[in-house]
Design a protein around this motif. Structure first.
Motif, PDB file in Angstrom:
ATOM      1  N   LYS A  59       1.006  -1.247   0.034  1.00 44.73           N
ATOM      2  CA  LYS A  59      -0.194   0.104   0.095  1.00 44.73           C
ATOM      3  C   LYS A  59       0.829   1.248   0.066  1.00 44.73           C
ATOM      4  CE  LYS A  59      -4.033  -2.024   2.363  1.00 44.73           C
ATOM      5  NZ  LYS A  59      -4.788  -1.999   3.725  1.00 44.73           N
ATOM      6  N   THR A 347      -3.412   2.857  -9.397  1.00 47.51           N
ATOM      7  CA  THR A 347      -4.729   2.282  -8.881  1.00 47.51           C
ATOM      8  C   THR A 347      -4.277   1.357  -7.858  1.00 47.51           C
ATOM      9  OG1 THR A 347      -5.725   2.617 -10.910  1.00 47.51           O
ATOM     10  CG2 THR A 347      -6.839   1.270  -9.462  1.00 47.51           C
ATOM     11  N   LYS A 349      -4.927  -1.807  -5.732  1.00 44.89           N
ATOM     12  CA  LYS A 349      -5.622  -3.101  -5.727  1.00 44.89           C
ATOM     13  C   LYS A 349      -5.883  -3.332  -4.148  1.00 44.89           C
ATOM     14  CE  LYS A 349      -4.271  -4.054 -10.286  1.00 44.89           C
ATOM     15  NZ  LYS A 349      -3.004  -3.546 -10.483  1.00 44.89           N
ATOM     16  N   ASN A 350      -7.125  -3.589  -3.637  1.00 46.11           N
ATOM     17  CA  ASN A 350      -7.325  -4.238  -2.331  1.00 46.11           C
ATOM     18  C   ASN A 350      -7.126  -5.770  -2.500  1.00 46.11           C
ATOM     19  OD1 ASN A 350      -7.399  -1.765  -0.828  1.00 46.11           O
ATOM     20  ND2 ASN A 350      -9.201  -1.332  -1.878  1.00 46.11           N
TER      21      ASN A 350
END
Ligand SMILES: Cc1cc2nc3c(=O)[nH]c(=O)nc-3n(C[C@H](O)[C@H](O)[C@H](O)COP(=O)(O)OP(=O)(O)OC[C@H]3O[C@@H](n4cnc5c(N)ncnc54)[C@H](O)[C@@H]3O)c2cc1C
Length: 350
Positions: A59, A347, A349-350
């Motif tokens: 993250k 972007t 991505k979780n």
């Protein structure tokens, strides 16, 4: 006709903000070039959480690839020399090794030990280091942290803030030792058990060690332009309130962020504010307009203790101490991670 270059050295909190702002304003007339040694932005605000949360490193490592929208370029190389009208990088790039500029911003920031910042240029090497630290912490009974960082500052600027932090840490079973020093040269990678003794004779056994004794400014390359632009003692770059170098020969060269000798605590959000001033002043010089000055803010800090606790000082009403709820809301919840992915046009991505 080729456009003249505006070069920004260092893609941290200051450099990224300045580069994006300049690209928006000047892409029709100028080529914006960001020179950054790393492939990924390292979001230091969340660095410490990587030690306790699996996968958190993904993250806070944000790719730079997509940050420019109007033809700005990022070159991944290390600047090794700054001259009056050009910089030299350590490897062959699409623009060669000698890159001329019309305007330059030095935003090379500061170094900090893992996981505050990263010393590596490649994401996989940074991840390997972080995972090793996290595994060492998982298996550790005693963890030693050397340096009180923001607590040390709190001592000078606000006794109330210090009191709040001391209480919260003591409640969490953290043993605090003030006023003693440890010789950090005995610590190698910080991942092996050590028995250390402070200058006052206190014995401390630990399985893992973290050195948190402050940031070191990256001003060695600035000295290659001219030794006298860097202040002796502090090793910081002397700037005018306009953020131009404090040297009449170099009106076209600016410095921002952790490298400057502006009298205020070094923080990423301040580097971003300085980036606005430097970028606006480059635009003003090009348009032959009046320059603006950077006004330092009063003391501010947000110290998180885990996800839900902490204490801080906001720069309002001459310095207001706030507790866990505000810290959790302003910082601890997500460290502003979505904001920085957005700034870098990437972007998550979780
Ligand atoms: C654990 C931790 C938590 C923090 N939390 C906060 C917080 O919550 N809020 C806050 O406002 N601040 C916080 N800070 C402080 C903040 O990280 C710094 O003030 C900020 O990084 C300064 O930004 P900068 O742009 O000046 O430099 P940096 O972010 O240090 O960026 C400099 C960049 O320049 C690059 N570089 C350096 N030399 C060269 C070269 N020769 N060639 C090419 N590239 C080069 C580096 O790779 C780096 O990417 C925190 C710091 C730490 C360590």
């Amino acid at each position: 006709m080729t456009k003249p270059n505006i070069v920004i050295v260092g893609g941290g909190y200051g450099g990224v903000n300045a580069a994006i702002k300049l690209e928006n304003a000047l892409h029709k007339t100028h080529q914006i070039l960001l020179i950054e040694r790393k492939t990924h932005f390292y979001h230091a605000f969340g660095g410490l959480r990587t030690v306790v949360e699996d996968g958190f490193e993904n993250k806070i490592l944000i790719p730079y690839d997509n940050m420019f929208k109007f033809g700005g370029k990022i070159l991944h190389a290390t600047v090794i020399n700054i001259r009056e009208k050009e910089i030299i990088v350590d490897m062959e790039t699409e623009l060669g090794t000698q890159i001329p500029f019309e305007y330059l911003i030095i935003a090379t920031g500061s170094n900090y030990s893992y996981p505050g910042k990263t010393a590596s240029n490649k994401k996989d090497e940074t991840v390997t280091h972080i995972v090793a630290q996290r595994n060492a912490v998982k298996n550790a009974e005693n963890i030693l942290i050397i340096g009180g960082g923001p607590v040390g500052i709190a001592e000078d600027s606000s006794p109330k803030l210090k009191k709040q932090l001391v209480k919260q840490l003591t409640d969490l079973n953290v043993r605090l030792i003030f006023g003693e020093k440890i010789d950090i040269s005995n610590i190698e990678d910080g991942l092996s058990p050590l028995n250390l003794v402070t200058n006052k004779g206190t014995q401390i056994e630990s399985d893992v060690q973290f050195v948190a004794i402050g940031a070191k400014p990256n001003t060695e390359i600035a000295k290659t332009l001219n030794e006298s632009i860097v202040e002796e003692g502090t090793n910081l770059i002397k700037v005018k309130p306009t953020l131009q170098l404090n040297h009449d020969e170099y009106k076209h060269i600016f410095a921002i962020g952790d490298v400057t000798n502006i009298q205020e605590t070094k923080l990423g959000f301040r580097a971003g504010l300085q980036a606005n001033v430097a970028a606006n002043n480059i635009i003003a010089l090009i348009n032959k307009k009046k320059l603006t000055e950077y006004k330092p803010l009063s003391e501010a800090m947000l110290v998180t203790i885990g996800k839900t606790k902490g204490s801080g000082l906001l720069p309002i009403f001459g310095g207001t101490v706030v507790g866990s709820y505000m810290i959790k809301t302003l910082k601890g919840k997500d460290f502003g991670i979505p904001k920085y992915w957005k700034i870098l046009n990437a972007t998550l991505k979780n």
